[in-house]
Scaffold this motif. Structure first.
Motif, PDB file in Angstrom:
ATOM      1  N   PHE A 176      -0.199 -13.076   7.132  1.00  0.00           N
ATOM      2  CA  PHE A 176       0.707 -14.161   6.758  1.00  0.00           C
ATOM      3  C   PHE A 176       1.765 -14.525   7.802  1.00  0.00           C
ATOM      4  CE2 PHE A 176      -0.786 -12.315   2.787  1.00  0.00           C
ATOM      5  CZ  PHE A 176      -1.161 -13.445   2.076  1.00  0.00           C
ATOM      6  N   TYR A 177       2.110 -13.632   8.707  1.00  0.00           N
ATOM      7  CA  TYR A 177       3.317 -13.854   9.492  1.00  0.00           C
ATOM      8  C   TYR A 177       3.106 -13.948  11.003  1.00  0.00           C
ATOM      9  CZ  TYR A 177       5.426 -12.418   5.050  1.00  0.00           C
ATOM     10  OH  TYR A 177       5.755 -12.315   3.731  1.00  0.00           O
ATOM     11  N   THR A 178       2.376 -13.003  11.578  1.00  0.00           N
ATOM     12  CA  THR A 178       2.303 -12.909  13.036  1.00  0.00           C
ATOM     13  C   THR A 178       0.876 -12.619  13.475  1.00  0.00           C
ATOM     14  OG1 THR A 178       2.946 -10.575  12.844  1.00  0.00           O
ATOM     15  CG2 THR A 178       4.687 -12.160  13.393  1.00  0.00           C
ATOM     16  N   GLY A 231       4.728  -6.811   0.403  1.00  0.00           N
ATOM     17  CA  GLY A 231       4.740  -7.996   1.242  1.00  0.00           C
ATOM     18  C   GLY A 231       5.585  -7.858   2.496  1.00  0.00           C
ATOM     19  N   GLU A 232       6.005  -6.653   2.840  1.00  0.00           N
ATOM     20  CA  GLU A 232       6.813  -6.436   4.039  1.00  0.00           C
ATOM     21  C   GLU A 232       5.996  -5.670   5.081  1.00  0.00           C
ATOM     22  OE1 GLU A 232      11.041  -5.379   3.434  1.00  0.00           O
ATOM     23  OE2 GLU A 232      10.527  -5.363   1.302  1.00  0.00           O
ATOM     24  N   VAL A 288       4.045   5.799   8.905  1.00  0.00           N
ATOM     25  CA  VAL A 288       4.089   4.335   8.867  1.00  0.00           C
ATOM     26  C   VAL A 288       2.697   3.748   8.658  1.00  0.00           C
ATOM     27  CG1 VAL A 288       4.897   2.265  10.030  1.00  0.00           C
ATOM     28  CG2 VAL A 288       5.995   4.468  10.521  1.00  0.00           C
ATOM     29  N   SER A 289       2.551   2.992   7.592  1.00  0.00           N
ATOM     30  CA  SER A 289       1.342   2.217   7.324  1.00  0.00           C
ATOM     31  C   SER A 289       1.756   0.764   7.159  1.00  0.00           C
ATOM     32  CB  SER A 289       0.643   2.733   6.049  1.00  0.00           C
ATOM     33  OG  SER A 289      -0.420   1.885   5.682  1.00  0.00           O
ATOM     34  N   LEU A 290       1.630  -0.003   8.231  1.00  0.00           N
ATOM     35  CA  LEU A 290       2.058  -1.399   8.233  1.00  0.00           C
ATOM     36  C   LEU A 290       1.070  -2.241   9.040  1.00  0.00           C
ATOM     37  CD1 LEU A 290       5.900  -1.032   9.025  1.00  0.00           C
ATOM     38  CD2 LEU A 290       4.902  -1.675   6.822  1.00  0.00           C
ATOM     39  N   MET A 343       0.820  -1.208   0.000  1.00  0.00           N
ATOM     40  CA  MET A 343       0.000   0.000   0.000  1.00  0.00           C
ATOM     41  C   MET A 343       0.856   1.261   0.000  1.00  0.00           C
ATOM     42  SD  MET A 343      -2.948  -1.221   2.682  1.00  0.00           S
ATOM     43  CE  MET A 343      -3.962   0.250   2.508  1.00  0.00           C
ATOM     44  N   THR A 344       2.097   1.156   0.474  1.00  0.00           N
ATOM     45  CA  THR A 344       2.988   2.311   0.510  1.00  0.00           C
ATOM     46  C   THR A 344       3.979   2.306  -0.639  1.00  0.00           C
ATOM     47  OG1 THR A 344       2.803   2.564   2.904  1.00  0.00           O
ATOM     48  CG2 THR A 344       4.761   3.496   1.875  1.00  0.00           C
TER      49      THR A 344
END
Length: 217
Positions: free
Chosen positions: A96-98, A63-64, A87-89, A1-2
Motif C-alpha cells: 500500500f505505501y512504498t 496496517g503499520e 521484527v516482522s514488517l 501479523m504481529t
C-alpha cells in the motif's frame, strides 16, 4: 501479523511459551502497546487474547509497516530499555505505501534509530512472507521478492559486532492455505512457524534458548 486480532494467541505468545522453557535467564517482552486489533471496531482496542497470561507489551500495529515504525522505534527502545528487537514488517508497506527500494530505505532508517537509542541493540529481521495477493498479482510478487533481496543486503551492510543483525530464515514449509486464516494473517500453525523462525535464528547465532519444539503450546 504481529499485533494479532481479538481472540488470537499471536506468535508473540508462542515464542514466549517457548522461551519460558528454553531460556535460562530472565526476560520479558516490552513496548508501549499491548492491545490486539478489534475487527468490529476497526481499531487496536481489544485485550481479548486467547491466553492473556503472558507479557503482552509490543510495538506493532494493524496496517503499520517499516514506514510507520521507523519514526517510533527509537523512543520505544529508549523508554522500554529493549535490547533485542524481533521484527516482522514489510508486507503492508509493499502492498500500500512504498516500493521495494523505498521500503529498504525505511529498514535502514529503522536500524539507525534503534541504534541511536541503544548502540548495543540486537535485531532479528524476518523476510516478508508472500500472501495470497502474490499469487494473482505478479508485479506485487516481484516487489516482495526484490524487497527480500534488498533486506538481505541491508542486513549484510548494517550488521556489526556490537549491534548484530540477523536475517531469520523464512518459516519452514509455510503455506498460506494451511498456516493463515485469510491468506495473510497466521492461524495457530502459522503463529508457531513464525515463532520458530525467530527462535531458530536466536539459537543458531547467539545460543539464546534452544531450537523450537514443535509441540510448544
Amino acid at each position: 501479523m504481529t499485533i494479532g486480532s481479538a481472540g488470537e494467541h499471536t506468535w508473540r505468545y508462542r515464542l514466549w511459551r517457548h522461551l519460558c522453557t528454553a531460556y535460562d535467564g530472565p526476560f520479558t517482552f516490552v513496548g508501549p502497546r499491548e492491545e490486539l486489533y478489534d475487527k468490529a471496531a476497526d481499531a487496536p482496542t481489544s485485550s481479548a487474547y486467547a491466553d492473556p497470561g503472558f507479557p503482552r507489551r509490543h510495538l506493532a500495529g494493524w496496517g503499520e509497516g517499516w514506514l510507520h515504525m521507523a519514526p517510533l522505534v527509537g523512543a520505544a527502545v529508549r523508554a522500554h530499555r529493549a535490547d533485542v528487537l524481533l521484527v516482522s514488517l514489510g508486507l503492508i508497506d509493499l502492498g500500500f505505501y512504498t516500493n521495494a527500494e523505498q521500503t529498504a530505505e525505511n529498514v535502514r532508517a529503522f536500524v539507525s534509530a534503534a541504534r541511536e537509542a541503544n548502540p548495543r541493540i540486537r535485531m532479528v529481521l524476518l523476510p516478508v512472507i508472500p500472501n495470497v495477493r502474490a499469487t494473482t498479482d505478479p508485479p506485487f510478487a516481484t516487489q516482495v521478492d526484490l524487497f527480500n533481496v534488498l533486506l538481505a543486503k541491508a542486513v549484510a551492510d548494517l550488521d556489526e559486532p556490537r549491534s548484530p543483525i540477523l536475517l531469520a530464515s523464512p518459516p519452514q514449509s509455510y503455506d498460506i492455505h494451511l498456516d493463515t486464516y485469510d491468506g495473510t494473517h497466521p492461524n495457530a500453525s502459522g503463529e508457531h512457524r513464525i515463532a520458530e523462525a525467530f527462535a531458530g535464528a536466536m539459537w543458531e547465532a547467539w545460543g539464546l534458548g534452544q531450537m523450537y519444539a514443535a509441540g510448544t503450546d
